[in-house]
Design a protein around this motif. Structure first.
Motif, PDB file in Angstrom:
ATOM      1  N   LEU A 175      35.989  27.930   2.750  1.00 13.28           N
ATOM      2  CA  LEU A 175      35.420  27.073   3.792  1.00 13.28           C
ATOM      3  C   LEU A 175      35.568  25.642   3.594  1.00 13.28           C
ATOM      4  CD1 LEU A 175      31.990  29.183   3.824  1.00 13.28           C
ATOM      5  CD2 LEU A 175      33.692  28.994   5.674  1.00 13.28           C
ATOM      6  N   ALA A 176      35.344  25.222   2.295  1.00  8.88           N
ATOM      7  CA  ALA A 176      35.250  23.659   2.151  1.00  8.88           C
ATOM      8  C   ALA A 176      35.845  23.227   0.725  1.00  8.88           C
ATOM      9  CB  ALA A 176      33.939  23.012   2.562  1.00  8.88           C
ATOM     10  N   PRO A 177      37.164  23.492   0.589  1.00  9.54           N
ATOM     11  CA  PRO A 177      37.341  23.384  -1.107  1.00  9.54           C
ATOM     12  C   PRO A 177      37.073  21.655  -1.330  1.00  9.54           C
ATOM     13  CG  PRO A 177      39.238  23.209   0.394  1.00  9.54           C
ATOM     14  CD  PRO A 177      38.173  23.893   1.300  1.00  9.54           C
ATOM     15  N   ARG A 209      28.175  26.884   8.517  1.00 11.48           N
ATOM     16  CA  ARG A 209      27.334  25.897   9.144  1.00 11.48           C
ATOM     17  C   ARG A 209      26.405  24.940   8.229  1.00 11.48           C
ATOM     18  NH1 ARG A 209      22.290  25.692  10.562  1.00 11.48           N
ATOM     19  NH2 ARG A 209      21.837  27.549   9.612  1.00 11.48           N
ATOM     20  N   LEU A 210      25.874  25.677   7.149  1.00  8.48           N
ATOM     21  CA  LEU A 210      25.137  25.225   6.010  1.00  8.48           C
ATOM     22  C   LEU A 210      25.729  23.840   5.383  1.00  8.48           C
ATOM     23  CD1 LEU A 210      23.024  28.111   4.637  1.00  8.48           C
ATOM     24  CD2 LEU A 210      22.186  26.358   6.308  1.00  8.48           C
ATOM     25  N   ILE A 211      26.983  24.111   5.036  1.00  5.30           N
ATOM     26  CA  ILE A 211      27.787  22.999   4.279  1.00  5.30           C
ATOM     27  C   ILE A 211      28.394  22.173   5.030  1.00  5.30           C
ATOM     28  CG2 ILE A 211      27.507  24.432   2.166  1.00  5.30           C
ATOM     29  CD1 ILE A 211      30.553  25.083   2.668  1.00  5.30           C
ATOM     30  N   GLY A 212      28.464  22.143   6.345  1.00  2.94           N
ATOM     31  CA  GLY A 212      29.289  21.173   7.386  1.00  2.94           C
ATOM     32  C   GLY A 212      30.430  21.494   7.547  1.00  2.94           C
ATOM     33  N   ALA A 213      30.981  22.958   7.706  1.00  3.70           N
ATOM     34  CA  ALA A 213      32.050  23.294   8.141  1.00  3.70           C
ATOM     35  C   ALA A 213      32.060  24.401   8.767  1.00  3.70           C
ATOM     36  CB  ALA A 213      32.908  23.736   6.581  1.00  3.70           C
ATOM     37  N   ALA A 214      31.146  24.313   9.916  1.00  2.00           N
ATOM     38  CA  ALA A 214      31.033  25.255  11.270  1.00  2.00           C
ATOM     39  C   ALA A 214      32.242  25.637  11.638  1.00  2.00           C
ATOM     40  CB  ALA A 214      29.936  24.548  12.355  1.00  2.00           C
ATOM     41  N   GLY A 215      32.993  24.922  11.907  1.00  2.00           N
ATOM     42  CA  GLY A 215      34.385  25.255  12.579  1.00  2.00           C
ATOM     43  C   GLY A 215      35.132  26.288  11.827  1.00  2.00           C
ATOM     44  N   ARG A 216      35.497  25.877  10.467  1.00  2.00           N
ATOM     45  CA  ARG A 216      36.110  26.787   9.761  1.00  2.00           C
ATOM     46  C   ARG A 216      35.436  27.962   9.341  1.00  2.00           C
ATOM     47  NH1 ARG A 216      40.990  28.143   7.352  1.00  2.00           N
ATOM     48  NH2 ARG A 216      40.804  28.475   4.979  1.00  2.00           N
ATOM     49  N   GLY A 217      33.952  27.822   9.295  1.00  2.00           N
ATOM     50  CA  GLY A 217      33.190  29.185   9.255  1.00  2.00           C
ATOM     51  C   GLY A 217      33.417  30.275  10.203  1.00  2.00           C
ATOM     52  N   ARG A 218      33.417  29.661  11.500  1.00  2.00           N
ATOM     53  CA  ARG A 218      33.520  30.412  12.787  1.00  2.00           C
ATOM     54  C   ARG A 218      34.998  31.056  12.711  1.00  2.00           C
ATOM     55  NH1 ARG A 218      30.728  26.196  15.323  1.00  2.00           N
ATOM     56  NH2 ARG A 218      32.669  25.507  15.681  1.00  2.00           N
ATOM     57  N   GLU A 219      36.095  30.356  12.559  1.00  2.00           N
ATOM     58  CA  GLU A 219      37.415  30.847  12.326  1.00  2.00           C
ATOM     59  C   GLU A 219      37.674  31.924  11.509  1.00  2.00           C
ATOM     60  OE1 GLU A 219      41.571  29.208  10.490  1.00  2.00           O
ATOM     61  OE2 GLU A 219      40.036  27.985  10.776  1.00  2.00           O
ATOM     62  N   LEU A 220      37.001  31.545  10.090  1.00  2.00           N
ATOM     63  CA  LEU A 220      37.260  32.866   9.342  1.00  2.00           C
ATOM     64  C   LEU A 220      36.245  34.031   9.304  1.00  2.00           C
ATOM     65  CD1 LEU A 220      37.664  30.801   5.992  1.00  2.00           C
ATOM     66  CD2 LEU A 220      39.381  31.772   7.269  1.00  2.00           C
ATOM     67  N   ALA A 221      35.137  33.828  10.142  1.00  2.00           N
ATOM     68  CA  ALA A 221      34.471  34.753  10.540  1.00  2.00           C
ATOM     69  C   ALA A 221      34.755  35.659  11.371  1.00  2.00           C
ATOM     70  CB  ALA A 221      33.234  34.279  10.888  1.00  2.00           C
ATOM     71  N   GLY A 222      35.613  35.018  12.543  1.00  2.00           N
ATOM     72  CA  GLY A 222      36.384  35.926  13.494  1.00  2.00           C
ATOM     73  C   GLY A 222      37.490  36.607  12.806  1.00  2.00           C
ATOM     74  N   LEU A 223      38.221  36.187  11.962  1.00  2.00           N
ATOM     75  CA  LEU A 223      39.294  36.874  11.245  1.00  2.00           C
ATOM     76  C   LEU A 223      38.565  38.031  10.269  1.00  2.00           C
ATOM     77  CD1 LEU A 223      42.327  37.278  10.499  1.00  2.00           C
ATOM     78  CD2 LEU A 223      42.054  35.323   8.763  1.00  2.00           C
ATOM     79  N   ALA A 224      37.650  37.956   9.644  1.00  2.00           N
ATOM     80  CA  ALA A 224      36.949  38.746   8.989  1.00  2.00           C
ATOM     81  C   ALA A 224      36.536  39.954   9.862  1.00  2.00           C
ATOM     82  CB  ALA A 224      35.746  38.003   8.045  1.00  2.00           C
ATOM     83  N   ALA A 225      35.831  39.668  11.039  1.00  2.00           N
ATOM     84  CA  ALA A 225      35.295  40.586  11.730  1.00  2.00           C
ATOM     85  C   ALA A 225      36.603  41.484  12.259  1.00  2.00           C
ATOM     86  CB  ALA A 225      34.597  40.099  12.845  1.00  2.00           C
TER      87      ALA A 225
END
Length: 349
Positions: free
Chosen positions: A59-61, A156-172
């Motif tokens: 998410l945020a290396p 979202r919690l760590i300030g990487a909401a866009g990246r989180g949404r991208e990977l969440a979509g791929l995971a789903a």
């Protein structure tokens, strides 16, 4: 049971109940302790254990402070630069903490992030760290089906909401695809799988073990489920011979080479029929080790190993390319050609 013990159990039950409601309301977050900083101000994340470290890394290396496990050069070479150069710090969760309170405070994290099986022991440990340090602590459920929500919410919690949404979509997408494959095979007897861990292959996961989730989610039958439910366990060679699995999966290439020439192991149907598959372990295990979001890369790799008749020729090639694309989206590095070839024929080390 005395009154103090009863009240302690009651308090813990209340905590678990509150955490369950939080999990249902907020996706992957099972519990929060302390006041969390605004997402834009989280720049230093301490990962309490290996699954949390992988989660923060993808998410945020640049926000991860260090690794709770030791990382070799081969694994570091496949990670984005900020994460590749991070030091080993030790862990707070898992089989014994190796980080003391003073050390943790000296690192000045904005957030302690933990992920894994959520149970009373895990919850009480998280609460204890918060009480001792005053550092905000977030515990997320590490189960496979929770990964999309986990990626989205922690991003979202760590300030990487866009990246989180991208990977969440791929995971789903990955989970939906594998779930559909498992459903398509309901009219067939599921492949009976033994997952061999360790150098001798005599450690495996029981029914419900988080270490077996990827295999069971893909619709395979875990032969060790006959020995009961729980976590990891040691089994005997006699027991494996009695189970006689159709497929043998491992993450130890050396073990796979040895069993092909071993008289006893060659009596097992999977070995006799050449259905031994070695899942890659770089930069993290594709099936396990740790049981975190890294398993999402391994799921599409697993399908043609379990159902080879459904993935002939070009179909298998397309799935292997999708695996490579998934790897690159998660880690920001292309899957090396040598690992592509090894992953394609199941000989990865």
């Amino acid at each position: 049971m005395n009154r103090r013990s009863f009240l302690s159990l009651l308090a813990l039950a209340t905590l678990c109940s509150r955490s369950s409601r939080s999990l249902a309301r907020e996706g992957g977050v099972a519990a929060r302790f302390g006041e969390l900083p605004p997402a834009g101000r989280v720049s230093r994340v301490f990962a309490a254990g290996s699954p949390a470290a992988v989660l923060a890394c993808v998410l945020a290396p640049g926000k991860l402070l260090g690794w709770p496990m030791r990382m070799d050069a081969a694994a570091r070479a496949l990670l984005p630069a900020p994460a590749a150069d991070l030091p080993f710090l030790g862990r707070l969760s898992g089989r014994g903490s190796t980080v003391g309170t003073e050390t943790l405070l000296s690192l000045r994290p904005d957030l302690v992030l933990d992920a894994g099986s959520v149970n009373p022991l895990h919850l009480s440990g998280a609460e204890r760290v918060w009480q001792q340090t005053g550092l905000p602590y977030v515990l997320v459920d590490g189960r496979l089906e929770d990964h999309p929500a986990q990626l989205r919410e922690v991003g979202r919690l760590i300030g990487a909401a866009g990246r989180g949404r991208e990977l969440a979509g791929l995971a789903a997408h990955i989970l939906d695809r594998v779930r559909a494959e498992a459903s398509a095979n309901r009219d067939e007897a599921p492949p009976r799988v033994y997952y061999a861990r360790g150098r001798d292959g005599l450690e495996t996961g029981l029914a419900g073990s988080i270490n077996m989730e990827a295999i069971e989610f893909a619709g395979a039958s875990n032969v060790a489920a006959e020995a009961g439910s729980g976590g990891l366990t040691q089994v005997s060679m006699e027991q494996i011979l009695a189970w006689n699995p159709d497929v043998l999966l491992t993450q130890d290439a050396g073990f796979a080479r040895r069993v092909r020439g071993d008289r006893l192991w060659r009596s097992v149907r999977a070995v006799r029929n050449g259905r031994i598959h070695v899942a890659p372990i770089l930069p993290f295990g594709w099936l396990d080790g740790p049981p975190g979001v890294n398993r999402l890369v391994g799921l599409p790799w697993l399908l043609p190993r379990l159902y080879p008749h459904r993935y002939p020729g070009s179909d298998r090639g397309r799935l292997d390319r999708f695996t490579a694309e998934t790897f690159e989206r998660f880690y920001g590095k292309a899957l090396p050609a040598a690992l592509v070839a090894a992953a394609a024929d199941g000989e990865a080390g």
